[in-house]
Design an enzyme around this catalytic site. Structure first.
Site, PDB file in Angstrom:
ATOM      1  N   ASP A   1       0.831  -1.206   0.000  1.00  0.00           N
ATOM      2  CA  ASP A   1       0.000   0.000   0.000  1.00  0.00           C
ATOM      3  C   ASP A   1       0.863   1.252   0.000  1.00  0.00           C
ATOM      4  O   ASP A   1       1.860   1.331   0.734  1.00  0.00           O
ATOM      5  CB  ASP A   1      -0.875   0.029   1.260  1.00  0.00           C
ATOM      6  CG  ASP A   1      -2.282  -0.472   1.009  1.00  0.00           C
ATOM      7  OD1 ASP A   1      -2.644  -0.708  -0.158  1.00  0.00           O
ATOM      8  OD2 ASP A   1      -3.023  -0.626   1.995  1.00  0.00           O
TER       9      ASP A   1
ATOM     10  N   LYS B   1      -0.341  -0.555  -4.328  1.00  0.00           N
ATOM     11  CA  LYS B   1      -1.776  -0.281  -4.341  1.00  0.00           C
ATOM     12  C   LYS B   1      -1.999   1.148  -3.887  1.00  0.00           C
ATOM     13  O   LYS B   1      -1.341   1.618  -2.954  1.00  0.00           O
ATOM     14  CB  LYS B   1      -2.548  -1.237  -3.423  1.00  0.00           C
ATOM     15  CG  LYS B   1      -4.065  -0.984  -3.426  1.00  0.00           C
ATOM     16  CD  LYS B   1      -4.826  -2.068  -2.688  1.00  0.00           C
ATOM     17  CE  LYS B   1      -4.742  -1.940  -1.195  1.00  0.00           C
ATOM     18  NZ  LYS B   1      -5.428  -0.694  -0.688  1.00  0.00           N
TER      19      LYS B   1
ATOM     20  N   GLU C   1     -14.171  -2.026  -1.994  1.00  0.00           N
ATOM     21  CA  GLU C   1     -14.407  -2.132  -0.558  1.00  0.00           C
ATOM     22  C   GLU C   1     -15.761  -1.553  -0.178  1.00  0.00           C
ATOM     23  O   GLU C   1     -16.087  -0.416  -0.533  1.00  0.00           O
ATOM     24  CB  GLU C   1     -13.305  -1.417   0.234  1.00  0.00           C
ATOM     25  CG  GLU C   1     -13.509  -1.540   1.731  1.00  0.00           C
ATOM     26  CD  GLU C   1     -12.313  -1.132   2.567  1.00  0.00           C
ATOM     27  OE1 GLU C   1     -12.415  -1.148   3.812  1.00  0.00           O
ATOM     28  OE2 GLU C   1     -11.263  -0.790   1.976  1.00  0.00           O
TER      29      GLU C   1
END
Length: 279
Positions: free
Chosen positions: A88, A118, A186
């Site tokens: 991330d 990401k 998400e």
């Protein structure tokens, strides 16, 4: 090709090729021991900025730094042989513009050995994703609920109901067009996630987005039940390790206080026992 059957490391091109076939299995990992376990069963080990909350006790992901991501990224990469590590990009490391994003993504990849990063955001991050991918940085996108934007979203809520559905679909199409090799959805309504999955040519990885996605991701500490007071609706607990650990530590504390531990079998004698004659 899944991580369990591959004899070489999984790469972004392998993930892209899995679109519409065997579901992708993704879990977070933050340490070498956990990475070794995840490696045996998963296609991707995500070094998520959730480590700020899970390991460091932060109230959100906003306080996570590049140094923290590099530290844990290195630990996870050391524990992997097959599963692909994805790191991330922390809050503040890419939002300023494509050049800033490239510098930090290149640093993450160079200092951890991970083949992909990401980042969160849809249409407004498309230019940055395109800038990165054109320069050799594979990008996993992340839309829907984006935790780094929790203050502007108004909390950890479902994103994509009613009037928001068109925007989430547009975000998905934008990150695909920009060159992302996959996208995390998400807390997106199940029906919308299914429509996005059908529309995109890149894999969707759901977390609280229903079964129709091309893969699933969970925070490993959540699914192992290491948190006894945190139970999101979208998490299935496959164990209750938090309760098991509590019971084990309580037993240890009781034995120490009662002087039942350590026992003779755990101590070292002052004199070594005599060795018997050789036969």
């Amino acid at each position: 090709m899944s991580a369990s059957s591959s004899m070489r490391p999984v790469l972004p091109t392998d993930i892209l090729a899995r679109k519409g076939s065997e579901p992708l299995v993704v879990l977070t990992a933050y340490t070498t021991p956990m990475a070794r376990i995840v490696d045996r069963h998963c296609d991707i080990a995500l070094v998520g900025d959730s480590l700020g909350m899970v390991l460091h006790g932060l109230p959100s992901t906003l306080g996570v730094t590049m140094e923290m991501m590099i530290l844990h990224g290195r630990a996870v990469v050391r524990g992997l042989q097959k599963a692909m590590p994805v790191i991330d990009m922390p809050f503040g490391s890419y939002e300023e513009g494509p050049q800033q994003a490239f510098r930090n993504a290149a640093r993450l990849m160079a200092e951890t050995g991970a083949p992909a990063v990401k980042l969160e955001g849809g249409q407004h991050m498309a230019e940055t994703i395109a800038f990165l991918t054109k320069r050799g940085v594979p990008v996993m996108a992340h839309i829907g609920l984006t935790p780094q934007s929790v203050n502007t979203l108004g909390g950890y809520k479902v994103v994509g109901r009613e009037g928001e559905a068109d925007k989430v679909m547009a975000d998905a199409l934008a990150v695909e067009a920009a060159g992302a090799f996959s996208v995390v959805l998400e807390k997106v309504p199940e029906g919308l996630a299914g429509r996005i999955t059908q529309r995109l040519a890149i894999p969707t990885i759901g977390i609280g987005a229903g079964v129709a996605c091309d893969g699933q991701v969970l925070v490993v500490d959540d699914m192992l039940g290491l948190f006894t007071d945190f139970r999101p609706k979208f998490v299935k607990r496959y164990s209750e390790l938090g309760q098991t650990a509590d019971e084990a530590i309580a037993a240890y504390a009781a034995e120490v206080r009662a002087r039942h531990f350590p026992g003779p079998e755990h101590a070292f004698p002052d004199v070594l026992p005599a060795k018997g004659p050789k036969s």
